[in-house]
Design a protein around this motif. Sequence first.
Motif, PDB file in Angstrom:
ATOM      1  N   PRO A   1       0.835  -1.211   0.000  1.00 22.20           N
ATOM      2  CA  PRO A   1       0.000   0.000   0.000  1.00 22.20           C
ATOM      3  C   PRO A   1       0.865   1.255   0.000  1.00 22.20           C
ATOM      4  CG  PRO A   1       0.092  -0.917   2.193  1.00 22.20           C
ATOM      5  CD  PRO A   1       0.847  -1.873   1.322  1.00 22.20           C
ATOM      6  N   THR A   2       1.558   1.461  -1.113  1.00 20.03           N
ATOM      7  CA  THR A   2       2.529   2.546  -1.217  1.00 20.03           C
ATOM      8  C   THR A   2       2.344   3.281  -2.533  1.00 20.03           C
ATOM      9  OG1 THR A   2       4.146   1.263   0.052  1.00 20.03           O
ATOM     10  CG2 THR A   2       4.999   3.075  -1.264  1.00 20.03           C
ATOM     11  N   ILE A   3       2.486   4.604  -2.500  1.00 18.35           N
ATOM     12  CA  ILE A   3       2.560   5.367  -3.741  1.00 18.35           C
ATOM     13  C   ILE A   3       3.985   5.924  -3.856  1.00 18.35           C
ATOM     14  CG2 ILE A   3       1.633   7.257  -5.129  1.00 18.35           C
ATOM     15  CD1 ILE A   3      -0.302   4.940  -4.756  1.00 18.35           C
ATOM     16  N   LYS A   4       4.266   7.048  -3.219  1.00 22.48           N
ATOM     17  CA  LYS A   4       5.597   7.647  -3.311  1.00 22.48           C
ATOM     18  C   LYS A   4       6.285   7.545  -1.960  1.00 22.48           C
ATOM     19  CE  LYS A   4       8.792   9.969  -5.550  1.00 22.48           C
ATOM     20  NZ  LYS A   4       9.451   9.423  -6.757  1.00 22.48           N
ATOM     21  N   SER A   5       7.462   6.931  -1.965  1.00 19.09           N
ATOM     22  CA  SER A   5       8.264   6.819  -0.745  1.00 19.09           C
ATOM     23  C   SER A   5       9.403   7.827  -0.794  1.00 19.09           C
ATOM     24  CB  SER A   5       8.842   5.406  -0.611  1.00 19.09           C
ATOM     25  OG  SER A   5       7.817   4.451  -0.444  1.00 19.09           O
ATOM     26  N   VAL A   6       9.681   8.446   0.344  1.00 21.25           N
ATOM     27  CA  VAL A   6      10.743   9.449   0.413  1.00 21.25           C
ATOM     28  C   VAL A   6      11.611   9.219   1.637  1.00 21.25           C
ATOM     29  CG1 VAL A   6       9.359  11.205  -0.779  1.00 21.25           C
ATOM     30  CG2 VAL A   6       9.337  11.102   1.726  1.00 21.25           C
ATOM     31  N   PHE A   7      12.864   9.630   1.536  1.00 24.25           N
ATOM     32  CA  PHE A   7      13.742   9.701   2.696  1.00 24.25           C
ATOM     33  C   PHE A   7      13.638  11.100   3.296  1.00 24.25           C
ATOM     34  CE2 PHE A   7      15.935   6.267   0.308  1.00 24.25           C
ATOM     35  CZ  PHE A   7      15.855   5.287   1.282  1.00 24.25           C
ATOM     36  N   MET A   8      13.810  11.173   4.612  1.00 25.25           N
ATOM     37  CA  MET A   8      13.776  12.458   5.314  1.00 25.25           C
ATOM     38  C   MET A   8      15.071  12.594   6.117  1.00 25.25           C
ATOM     39  SD  MET A   8      10.748  11.625   8.027  1.00 25.25           S
ATOM     40  CE  MET A   8      10.806  10.121   9.027  1.00 25.25           C
ATOM     41  N   PRO A   9      16.159  13.012   5.480  1.00 25.16           N
ATOM     42  CA  PRO A   9      17.458  13.073   6.143  1.00 25.16           C
ATOM     43  C   PRO A   9      17.529  14.077   7.286  1.00 25.16           C
ATOM     44  CG  PRO A   9      17.707  13.073   3.756  1.00 25.16           C
ATOM     45  CD  PRO A   9      16.263  13.292   4.033  1.00 25.16           C
ATOM     46  N   ASN A  10      16.679  15.122   7.212  1.00 25.49           N
ATOM     47  CA  ASN A  10      16.677  16.163   8.259  1.00 25.49           C
ATOM     48  C   ASN A  10      15.241  16.410   8.722  1.00 25.49           C
ATOM     49  OD1 ASN A  10      19.562  17.369   8.452  1.00 25.49           O
ATOM     50  ND2 ASN A  10      19.201  17.251   6.240  1.00 25.49           N
ATOM     51  N   PRO A  11      14.690  15.491   9.529  1.00 22.91           N
ATOM     52  CA  PRO A  11      13.283  15.623   9.934  1.00 22.91           C
ATOM     53  C   PRO A  11      12.971  16.854  10.755  1.00 22.91           C
ATOM     54  CG  PRO A  11      14.381  13.882  11.174  1.00 22.91           C
ATOM     55  CD  PRO A  11      15.329  14.291  10.092  1.00 22.91           C
ATOM     56  N   LYS A  12      13.996  17.550  11.260  1.00 24.52           N
ATOM     57  CA  LYS A  12      13.749  18.753  12.066  1.00 24.52           C
ATOM     58  C   LYS A  12      12.997  19.818  11.287  1.00 24.52           C
ATOM     59  CE  LYS A  12      18.307  20.733  10.978  1.00 24.52           C
ATOM     60  NZ  LYS A  12      19.620  21.135  11.515  1.00 24.52           N
ATOM     61  N   TYR A  13      13.064  19.777   9.957  1.00 22.90           N
ATOM     62  CA  TYR A  13      12.392  20.780   9.141  1.00 22.90           C
ATOM     63  C   TYR A  13      10.931  20.458   8.855  1.00 22.90           C
ATOM     64  CZ  TYR A  13      17.083  22.627   8.154  1.00 22.90           C
ATOM     65  OH  TYR A  13      18.349  23.169   8.250  1.00 22.90           O
ATOM     66  N   LEU A  14      10.515  19.252   9.161  1.00 17.35           N
ATOM     67  CA  LEU A  14       9.151  18.832   8.842  1.00 17.35           C
ATOM     68  C   LEU A  14       8.182  19.240   9.946  1.00 17.35           C
ATOM     69  CD1 LEU A  14       9.912  15.273   7.415  1.00 17.35           C
ATOM     70  CD2 LEU A  14       9.246  17.321   6.121  1.00 17.35           C
TER      71      LEU A  14
END
Length: 340
Positions: free
Chosen positions: A327-340
């Motif tokens: 159940p996946t469409i677009k997968s992304v990495f989040m190297p700097n989650p502090k910005y999210l």
Amino acid sequence: MNAISLIDKQRLDLIDHHYLEVFPDDGVEIDIVLSGICGTDLAVLAGREEGQTDVIRGHEAVGMIVKVGKDVTHLRTGMRVVVDPNEYCGSCEPCRSAKTHLCNGGSNSGLDIAGINKHGAFAERFITRERFVHCLPDDMSWETGVLIEPVACILNNIDQASIQAGERVLLLGSGPMSLVAQLLLRAMGVTTLATDLNPYRIKFGRSLGLDVMHADELELRMQDQSKADAVIDTVGNQIDTAIQFVRRGGRILLFGFNGDYHYQLPVKYFLVNAISIIAAGEYNQHFPRALRMAGMLPELGKLVTQYYPLEAYPAAFDSLLNDPSAPTIKSVFMPNPKYL
């Protein structure tokens, strides 16, 4: 810094990387916030495409500027930006002819592409040059921004195939790139019909108001309709199916990557029916337009469905490569989650 590199054929690893090159006067250093996993990355790991080893992967990225060179004029630290990974030289004959997608002056005797043949953005930080960095509008989400590069790819194909409002386009496959294309084509007044095998993707596409069906239903559905003006093969091995459903004088667009796929062309059939096969190649200066178009697609950011830290790359790729019903469409990495 942490980064994901192709260390051997079909093998990734998390490495500690340090840029050793002198920071360029027009350089821009970016904290990567999101970096999208592309079908090209999956093709390399599945062995359908060759990949250059010892290169940090990742070519779809957004982030925050943390450093600029002394000659940078239009960017500053703290700006939210999207990266154009196609780093043309600007001085070879194709570049001087405004065909930067055909650049042959890069360090690899062709177009330098971050994440493909030079270090990319599956990393905490990324360094590039000012002309390959574009500001994100204040009201654009990170999720929409990370899909700007796919939008540019689709626009290039639309341009090369001269797809116009009022036409009907069939898309074979409804992965992330196809769904981006469907949203974009719908906004341009084009009627789309798409297929897939994954029930989740079919349901997801329909939730966006798109006409998506199981591939097994296509022949029955098309019996009551005229053939498509254009067929886009987003899978990479569907020319046989495309021929069945494209009208005389229509166009077949090759979009998916599969280096193992070969097709014996029935030349007379294509000549008699005036069917064009279009391979658009890399996009050419499409990023500014892609940013404008993405701002008109409120559903675009919804395509990002899975987020992973860099350290979780085995789980991310295992799901995408080995579970066709995930159940996946677009997968992304989040190297700097502090910005999210």
